[in-house]
Design a protein around this motif. Structure first.
Motif, mmCIF file in Angstrom:
data_model
loop_
_atom_site.group_PDB
_atom_site.id
_atom_site.type_symbol
_atom_site.label_atom_id
_atom_site.label_comp_id
_atom_site.label_asym_id
_atom_site.label_seq_id
_atom_site.Cartn_x
_atom_site.Cartn_y
_atom_site.Cartn_z
ATOM 1 N N GLY A 1 -4.226 7.327 -9.023
ATOM 2 C CA GLY A 1 -3.494 7.248 -10.281
ATOM 3 C C GLY A 1 -2.104 6.673 -10.147
ATOM 4 O O GLY A 1 -1.863 5.696 -9.427
ATOM 5 N N LEU A 2 -1.147 7.298 -10.856
ATOM 6 C CA LEU A 2 0.213 6.778 -10.932
ATOM 7 C C LEU A 2 0.869 6.712 -9.554
ATOM 8 O O LEU A 2 1.569 5.743 -9.238
ATOM 9 N N SER A 3 0.649 7.739 -8.725
ATOM 10 C CA SER A 3 1.244 7.737 -7.380
ATOM 11 C C SER A 3 0.728 6.566 -6.563
ATOM 12 O O SER A 3 1.480 5.921 -5.818
ATOM 13 N N ALA A 4 -0.576 6.271 -6.674
ATOM 14 C CA ALA A 4 -1.155 5.152 -5.938
ATOM 15 C C ALA A 4 -0.628 3.820 -6.458
ATOM 16 O O ALA A 4 -0.435 2.873 -5.685
ATOM 17 N N MET A 5 -0.381 3.723 -7.765
ATOM 18 C CA MET A 5 0.182 2.490 -8.320
ATOM 19 C C MET A 5 1.577 2.234 -7.766
ATOM 20 O O MET A 5 1.929 1.103 -7.415
ATOM 21 N N MET A 6 2.392 3.277 -7.684
ATOM 22 C CA MET A 6 3.727 3.135 -7.080
ATOM 23 C C MET A 6 3.608 2.733 -5.613
ATOM 24 O O MET A 6 4.376 1.897 -5.118
ATOM 25 N N LEU A 7 2.654 3.316 -4.944
ATOM 26 C CA LEU A 7 2.442 3.044 -3.523
ATOM 27 C C LEU A 7 2.078 1.583 -3.289
ATOM 28 O O LEU A 7 2.529 0.967 -2.311
ATOM 29 N N VAL A 8 1.295 0.996 -4.194
ATOM 30 C CA VAL A 8 0.918 -0.413 -4.068
ATOM 31 C C VAL A 8 2.164 -1.304 -4.082
ATOM 32 O O VAL A 8 2.296 -2.226 -3.263
ATOM 33 N N GLU A 9 3.102 -1.022 -4.985
ATOM 34 C CA GLU A 9 4.319 -1.845 -5.031
ATOM 35 C C GLU A 9 5.155 -1.649 -3.769
ATOM 36 O O GLU A 9 5.737 -2.610 -3.246
ATOM 37 N N LEU A 10 5.223 -0.417 -3.274
ATOM 38 C CA LEU A 10 5.950 -0.170 -2.027
ATOM 39 C C LEU A 10 5.345 -0.983 -0.882
ATOM 40 O O LEU A 10 6.081 -1.599 -0.091
ATOM 41 N N LEU A 11 4.026 -1.000 -0.794
ATOM 42 C CA LEU A 11 3.360 -1.735 0.283
ATOM 43 C C LEU A 11 3.557 -3.240 0.134
ATOM 44 O O LEU A 11 3.810 -3.951 1.112
ATOM 45 N N ALA A 12 3.439 -3.727 -1.100
ATOM 46 C CA ALA A 12 3.538 -5.172 -1.331
ATOM 47 C C ALA A 12 4.965 -5.682 -1.175
ATOM 48 O O ALA A 12 5.209 -6.680 -0.483
ATOM 49 N N GLU A 13 5.911 -5.001 -1.824
ATOM 50 C CA GLU A 13 7.296 -5.481 -1.829
ATOM 51 C C GLU A 13 8.082 -5.006 -0.619
ATOM 52 O O GLU A 13 8.934 -5.726 -0.106
ATOM 53 N N GLY A 14 7.809 -3.785 -0.167
ATOM 54 C CA GLY A 14 8.581 -3.246 0.939
ATOM 55 C C GLY A 14 8.073 -3.657 2.306
ATOM 56 O O GLY A 14 8.857 -3.809 3.249
ATOM 57 N N PHE A 15 6.749 -3.857 2.409
ATOM 58 C CA PHE A 15 6.160 -4.164 3.711
ATOM 59 C C PHE A 15 5.441 -5.507 3.746
ATOM 60 O O PHE A 15 4.882 -5.877 4.780
ATOM 61 N N GLY A 16 5.420 -6.225 2.618
ATOM 62 C CA GLY A 16 4.796 -7.543 2.590
ATOM 63 C C GLY A 16 3.294 -7.519 2.769
ATOM 64 O O GLY A 16 2.704 -8.490 3.254
ATOM 65 N N GLN A 17 2.655 -6.423 2.352
ATOM 66 C CA GLN A 17 1.208 -6.308 2.508
ATOM 67 C C GLN A 17 0.476 -7.077 1.407
ATOM 68 O O GLN A 17 0.937 -7.138 0.267
ATOM 69 N N PRO A 18 -0.695 -7.657 1.738
ATOM 70 C CA PRO A 18 -1.464 -8.420 0.745
ATOM 71 C C PRO A 18 -2.281 -7.485 -0.150
ATOM 72 O O PRO A 18 -3.503 -7.455 -0.107
ATOM 73 N N ILE A 19 -1.582 -6.691 -0.953
ATOM 74 C CA ILE A 19 -2.237 -5.739 -1.847
ATOM 75 C C ILE A 19 -1.723 -5.983 -3.254
ATOM 76 O O ILE A 19 -0.547 -6.270 -3.454
ATOM 77 N N ASP A 20 -2.615 -5.892 -4.240
ATOM 78 C CA ASP A 20 -2.269 -6.286 -5.606
ATOM 79 C C ASP A 20 -3.104 -5.475 -6.581
ATOM 80 O O ASP A 20 -4.324 -5.368 -6.420
ATOM 81 N N LEU A 21 -2.462 -4.913 -7.593
ATOM 82 C CA LEU A 21 -3.184 -4.141 -8.606
ATOM 83 C C LEU A 21 -4.079 -5.010 -9.486
ATOM 84 O O LEU A 21 -4.951 -4.486 -10.185
ATOM 85 N N HIS A 22 -3.856 -6.313 -9.458
ATOM 86 C CA HIS A 22 -4.582 -7.192 -10.377
ATOM 87 C C HIS A 22 -5.622 -8.070 -9.691
ATOM 88 O O HIS A 22 -6.213 -8.938 -10.330
ATOM 89 N N ARG A 23 -5.846 -7.843 -8.409
ATOM 90 C CA ARG A 23 -6.843 -8.617 -7.674
ATOM 91 C C ARG A 23 -7.906 -7.668 -7.122
ATOM 92 O O ARG A 23 -7.595 -6.686 -6.461
ATOM 93 N N GLU A 24 -9.159 -7.967 -7.409
ATOM 94 C CA GLU A 24 -10.243 -7.084 -6.975
ATOM 95 C C GLU A 24 -10.332 -7.070 -5.453
ATOM 96 O O GLU A 24 -10.476 -8.113 -4.821
ATOM 97 N N PRO A 25 -10.270 -5.880 -4.845
ATOM 98 C CA PRO A 25 -10.358 -5.788 -3.388
ATOM 99 C C PRO A 25 -11.803 -5.619 -2.943
ATOM 100 O O PRO A 25 -12.690 -5.317 -3.761
ATOM 101 N N PRO A 26 -12.079 -5.785 -1.668
ATOM 102 C CA PRO A 26 -13.422 -5.469 -1.172
ATOM 103 C C PRO A 26 -13.638 -3.959 -1.168
ATOM 104 O O PRO A 26 -12.690 -3.185 -1.279
ATOM 105 N N GLY A 27 -14.888 -3.549 -1.049
ATOM 106 C CA GLY A 27 -15.192 -2.123 -0.984
ATOM 107 C C GLY A 27 -15.675 -1.573 -2.307
ATOM 108 O O GLY A 27 -15.714 -2.275 -3.326
ATOM 109 N N PRO A 28 -16.045 -0.282 -2.325
ATOM 110 C CA PRO A 28 -16.608 0.327 -3.533
ATOM 111 C C PRO A 28 -15.592 0.438 -4.668
ATOM 112 O O PRO A 28 -14.414 0.709 -4.438
ATOM 113 N N LEU A 29 -16.092 0.226 -5.882
ATOM 114 C CA LEU A 29 -15.271 0.328 -7.091
ATOM 115 C C LEU A 29 -15.762 1.493 -7.935
ATOM 116 O O LEU A 29 -16.961 1.766 -8.012
ATOM 117 N N CYS A 30 -14.827 2.194 -8.570
ATOM 118 C CA CYS A 30 -15.170 3.296 -9.466
ATOM 119 C C CYS A 30 -14.561 2.995 -10.831
ATOM 120 O O CYS A 30 -13.338 2.969 -10.980
#
Length: 211
Positions: A167-196
């Motif tokens: 939820g909200l905590s994970a959404m904040m975490l995505v920005e921390l990973l992307a902007e703070g650590f330069g990780q290739p993670i994005d809330l708007h791009r479908e990732p591999p793996g199972p979807l719910c």
């Protein structure tokens, strides 16, 4: 790693929302260990809202808070006995809207290891830490697909030692990973793996609560 994080967050320009909503703030505490960790809390089971959910320490802005950083630090002291003076501010992330219609501002702070933190039993069940490496390696359990204004958001869902970070905590975490650590993670791009996919019933509840 943490020095680079500080530099990246200080250069980051978080987005602001124009919605007129009640304000809240949270602190995302990074524990300065040889292998850094991220600190979380779990809301007490007896609460009427958010019971049992994993979250960062924080809460609603009070009238006497001069700014939102004060809110995040005050709430952290009240919830987990974290002295404000032991928090080194690293940066601020973008505002997000909670399920209950709050405009939430996340702050990232560095804290020393092994502080005598204590969970307020009226609000929390436990305090726990998760190695940052788990998130940097993107060891998610699955991805929640949550439509927002007709567009799918891909929110990671992590299972760690019986705790679920989503939820909200994970959404904040995505920005921390992307902007703070330069990780290739994005809330708007479908990732591999199972979807719910969120069922319509839950989405209607979300939309009603936000309205």
């Amino acid at each position: 790693m943490l020095e680079k994080l500080r530099e990246r967050l200080q250069a980051h320009r978080p987005s602001r929302l124009t919605l007129r909503l009640a304000e809240a703030a949270v602190l995302m505490p990074i524990v300065d260990r040889p292998e850094p960790t991220l600190l979380f809390t779990r809301r007490a089971a007896h609460l009427n809202t958010h019971s049992g959910q994993v979250a960062f320490p924080g809460g609603k802005r009070e009238a006497h808070d001069p700014d939102l950083l004060t809110t995040a630090l005050r709430e952290s002291e009240e919830e987990i006995a974290l002295p404000p003076q032991r928090v080194e501010l690293l940066g601020r992330l973008s505002e997000v809207v909670s399920l209950h219609g709050l405009r939430v501002t996340p702050f990232v702070g560095l804290i020393p290891p092994d502080l005598p933190l204590v969970a307020d039993p009226t609000e929390l069940d436990i305090i726990f830490e998760v190695p940052l490496a788990l998130f940097l390696e993107d060891r998610r359990h699955h991805t929640d697909v949550i439509p927002v204004d007709g567009r799918p958001w891909y929110v990671p869902n992590y299972h760690v030692d019986g705790q679920v970070i989503w939820g909200l905590s994970a959404m904040m975490l995505v920005e921390l990973l992307a902007e703070g650590f330069g990780q290739p993670i994005d809330l708007h791009r479908e990732p591999p793996g199972p979807l719910c996919y969120f069922p319509d019933r839950l989405l209607r509840i979300q939309q009603h609560a936000t309205t």
